[in-house]
Design a protein around this motif. Sequence first.
Motif, PDB file in Angstrom:
ATOM      1  N   GLY A   1       9.144   7.951  -2.857  1.00 33.90           N
ATOM      2  CA  GLY A   1       9.593   8.118  -1.488  1.00 33.90           C
ATOM      3  C   GLY A   1       8.946   7.223  -0.460  1.00 33.90           C
ATOM      4  O   GLY A   1       8.538   6.084  -0.741  1.00 33.90           O
ATOM      5  N   GLY A   2       8.802   7.767   0.746  1.00 35.81           N
ATOM      6  CA  GLY A   2       8.479   6.988   1.933  1.00 35.81           C
ATOM      7  C   GLY A   2       7.018   6.795   2.250  1.00 35.81           C
ATOM      8  O   GLY A   2       6.701   6.179   3.266  1.00 35.81           O
ATOM      9  N   TYR A   3       6.108   7.299   1.409  1.00 36.69           N
ATOM     10  CA  TYR A   3       4.682   7.100   1.672  1.00 36.69           C
ATOM     11  C   TYR A   3       4.166   5.806   1.059  1.00 36.69           C
ATOM     12  O   TYR A   3       3.035   5.715   0.586  1.00 36.69           O
ATOM     13  N   GLY A   4       5.021   4.806   1.046  1.00 37.49           N
ATOM     14  CA  GLY A   4       4.648   3.462   0.622  1.00 37.49           C
ATOM     15  C   GLY A   4       5.292   2.458   1.552  1.00 37.49           C
ATOM     16  O   GLY A   4       6.320   2.739   2.188  1.00 37.49           O
ATOM     17  N   GLN A   5       4.706   1.276   1.633  1.00 37.15           N
ATOM     18  CA  GLN A   5       5.235   0.270   2.558  1.00 37.15           C
ATOM     19  C   GLN A   5       6.542  -0.345   2.092  1.00 37.15           C
ATOM     20  O   GLN A   5       7.208  -1.035   2.859  1.00 37.15           O
ATOM     21  N   LYS A   6       6.923  -0.078   0.838  1.00 40.61           N
ATOM     22  CA  LYS A   6       8.216  -0.498   0.325  1.00 40.61           C
ATOM     23  C   LYS A   6       8.844   0.665  -0.448  1.00 40.61           C
ATOM     24  O   LYS A   6       8.144   1.454  -1.084  1.00 40.61           O
ATOM     25  N   ALA A   7      10.168   0.752  -0.392  1.00 39.15           N
ATOM     26  CA  ALA A   7      10.903   1.766  -1.147  1.00 39.15           C
ATOM     27  C   ALA A   7      12.211   1.146  -1.624  1.00 39.15           C
ATOM     28  O   ALA A   7      12.879   0.441  -0.866  1.00 39.15           O
TER      29      ALA A   7
ATOM     30  N   LYS B   1       0.829  -1.195   0.000  1.00 38.59           N
ATOM     31  CA  LYS B   1       0.000   0.000   0.000  1.00 38.59           C
ATOM     32  C   LYS B   1       0.873   1.258   0.000  1.00 38.59           C
ATOM     33  O   LYS B   1       1.928   1.284   0.622  1.00 38.59           O
ATOM     34  N   ALA B   2       0.379   2.273  -0.709  1.00 41.12           N
ATOM     35  CA  ALA B   2       1.117   3.524  -0.799  1.00 41.12           C
ATOM     36  C   ALA B   2       0.148   4.659  -1.081  1.00 41.12           C
ATOM     37  O   ALA B   2      -0.953   4.450  -1.608  1.00 41.12           O
ATOM     38  N   LEU B   3       0.562   5.870  -0.734  1.00 38.90           N
ATOM     39  CA  LEU B   3      -0.178   7.072  -1.135  1.00 38.90           C
ATOM     40  C   LEU B   3       0.312   7.450  -2.531  1.00 38.90           C
ATOM     41  O   LEU B   3       1.459   7.863  -2.698  1.00 38.90           O
ATOM     42  N   LEU B   4      -0.560   7.311  -3.511  1.00 35.38           N
ATOM     43  CA  LEU B   4      -0.201   7.591  -4.893  1.00 35.38           C
ATOM     44  C   LEU B   4      -0.836   8.916  -5.324  1.00 35.38           C
ATOM     45  O   LEU B   4      -2.032   9.123  -5.157  1.00 35.38           O
ATOM     46  N   VAL B   5      -0.003   9.805  -5.856  1.00 33.51           N
ATOM     47  CA  VAL B   5      -0.481  11.085  -6.364  1.00 33.51           C
ATOM     48  C   VAL B   5      -0.536  10.996  -7.880  1.00 33.51           C
ATOM     49  O   VAL B   5       0.464  10.656  -8.533  1.00 33.51           O
TER      50      VAL B   5
ATOM     51  N   GLU C   1      14.488   1.909  -9.853  1.00 33.47           N
ATOM     52  CA  GLU C   1      15.719   1.167  -9.640  1.00 33.47           C
ATOM     53  C   GLU C   1      16.423   1.630  -8.367  1.00 33.47           C
ATOM     54  O   GLU C   1      16.253   2.754  -7.914  1.00 33.47           O
ATOM     55  N   GLY C   2      17.219   0.732  -7.803  1.00 31.01           N
ATOM     56  CA  GLY C   2      17.979   1.047  -6.605  1.00 31.01           C
ATOM     57  C   GLY C   2      18.713  -0.167  -6.102  1.00 31.01           C
ATOM     58  O   GLY C   2      18.462  -1.296  -6.555  1.00 31.01           O
ATOM     59  N   ASP C   3      19.632   0.054  -5.158  1.00 31.55           N
ATOM     60  CA  ASP C   3      20.452  -1.043  -4.621  1.00 31.55           C
ATOM     61  C   ASP C   3      19.788  -1.770  -3.466  1.00 31.55           C
ATOM     62  O   ASP C   3      20.094  -2.933  -3.203  1.00 31.55           O
ATOM     63  N   VAL C   4      18.907  -1.067  -2.740  1.00 31.95           N
ATOM     64  CA  VAL C   4      18.386  -1.598  -1.486  1.00 31.95           C
ATOM     65  C   VAL C   4      16.856  -1.465  -1.474  1.00 31.95           C
ATOM     66  O   VAL C   4      16.314  -0.384  -1.744  1.00 31.95           O
ATOM     67  N   LEU C   5      16.190  -2.563  -1.158  1.00 32.29           N
ATOM     68  CA  LEU C   5      14.738  -2.554  -0.962  1.00 32.29           C
ATOM     69  C   LEU C   5      14.472  -2.490   0.532  1.00 32.29           C
ATOM     70  O   LEU C   5      14.965  -3.332   1.296  1.00 32.29           O
ATOM     71  N   VAL C   6      13.704  -1.495   0.953  1.00 30.08           N
ATOM     72  CA  VAL C   6      13.431  -1.268   2.371  1.00 30.08           C
ATOM     73  C   VAL C   6      11.950  -1.466   2.651  1.00 30.08           C
ATOM     74  O   VAL C   6      11.092  -0.969   1.901  1.00 30.08           O
ATOM     75  N   ASN C   7      11.655  -2.197   3.710  1.00 28.19           N
ATOM     76  CA  ASN C   7      10.291  -2.261   4.228  1.00 28.19           C
ATOM     77  C   ASN C   7      10.088  -1.037   5.122  1.00 28.19           C
ATOM     78  O   ASN C   7      10.643  -0.967   6.220  1.00 28.19           O
ATOM     79  N   VAL C   8       9.335  -0.080   4.616  1.00 37.24           N
ATOM     80  CA  VAL C   8       9.168   1.188   5.311  1.00 37.24           C
ATOM     81  C   VAL C   8       8.217   1.002   6.489  1.00 37.24           C
ATOM     82  O   VAL C   8       7.138   0.413   6.348  1.00 37.24           O
TER      83      VAL C   8
ATOM     84  N   VAL D   1       3.400   3.914   8.426  1.00 39.17           N
ATOM     85  CA  VAL D   1       3.233   3.428   7.070  1.00 39.17           C
ATOM     86  C   VAL D   1       2.957   1.928   7.059  1.00 39.17           C
ATOM     87  O   VAL D   1       2.138   1.438   6.280  1.00 39.17           O
ATOM     88  N   ALA D   2       3.615   1.185   7.926  1.00 35.71           N
ATOM     89  CA  ALA D   2       3.496  -0.259   7.934  1.00 35.71           C
ATOM     90  C   ALA D   2       2.084  -0.730   8.259  1.00 35.71           C
ATOM     91  O   ALA D   2       1.648  -1.799   7.801  1.00 35.71           O
TER      92      ALA D   2
END
Length: 330
Positions: free
Chosen positions: A98-104, A3-7, A29-36, A327-328
């Motif tokens: 950015g950070g308004y999603g459960q994954k980044a 889930k995320a806030l999508l604009v 794309e990115g090097d690291v997947l984070v559970n926000v 967010v979680a």
Amino acid sequence: MFKALLVEKNDDGKTQASVQDIDESALPEGDVLVNVEYSTVNYKDGLCIGPGGGLVRNYPHIPGIDFAGTVDTSDDPRYKPGDKVVLTGWRVGEAHWGGYGQKARVKADWLVPLPAGLDTRSAMAVGTAGFTAMLAVMALEDHGLTPEKGEVLVTGAAGGVGSVATAILAHLGYQVAGVTGRPEQGEYLTQLGASRVVAREELNETTKRPLEAETWAGCVDAVGGAMLARVLGQMKYGASVSAVGLAGGAGLPATVIPFLLRGVNLLGIDSVMQPYDNRLRAWERIASDLPMDKLEAMIVPATLADLPKLGADILQGQVRGRVVVNVADA
């Protein structure tokens, strides 16, 4: 899916924000997947949730200029699954999702390990605003400020940056004068450690005199504009102002007299592109010098669903302290 806030932007150019389910494959794309786990709300977030303010390059977009969470997967040896990390700046939440999603998914260079003494919730109570406040205090100290030199002014003291700056300075033993245009926030500022509250009206009028009585040993200024110009003329000899914001305008209707006759220093504080080593230094100082009970008093809890309203509120100066977005638990 997460889930995320999508604009999204409509054909008429207007934006609308809503909580939606997003496929992980859509992440940039990115090097690291984070559970926000947590994020927060800053002035830039209000712009990105709403009109964009020229910050958002492409739609649809996930805002959130900072977040804290746990590493899920990493292609960089500096981070491994389970590591706690924090991110502020680097145009994340503006040009990059950015950070308004459960994954980044982000570049490893943009992350900082969460320092000992902070959890992900408290890190986002700090957020970009608190990180900026710490940078401002460090800059003042690097230019010679000590508690013995006198009273320190904090403008916009009830806002995010001002709240944290007030709490840090008071904890370090400084006498803090907090400026606010909201009289009802006086008790809040006193609880954070302000020794007195200064009404905005006392400082937001320009004066023809380039110098006034030497009053302040240092200043963290989140307002800019006419108030910053006025404050420059009230600084003690050799004192410094950390400029962190422009709530009162981007112009500076000042003279060079305070710089030439009193040796006043105007220090620009940027948190977005701050070098890694100074980021670490600032976060370590936050963990040691920001009292957690004062930080807790600043927190306003929120969810992803609350963000459209909060984004509009912060643009109108109606948000006090630090919003912490869970967010979680969306």
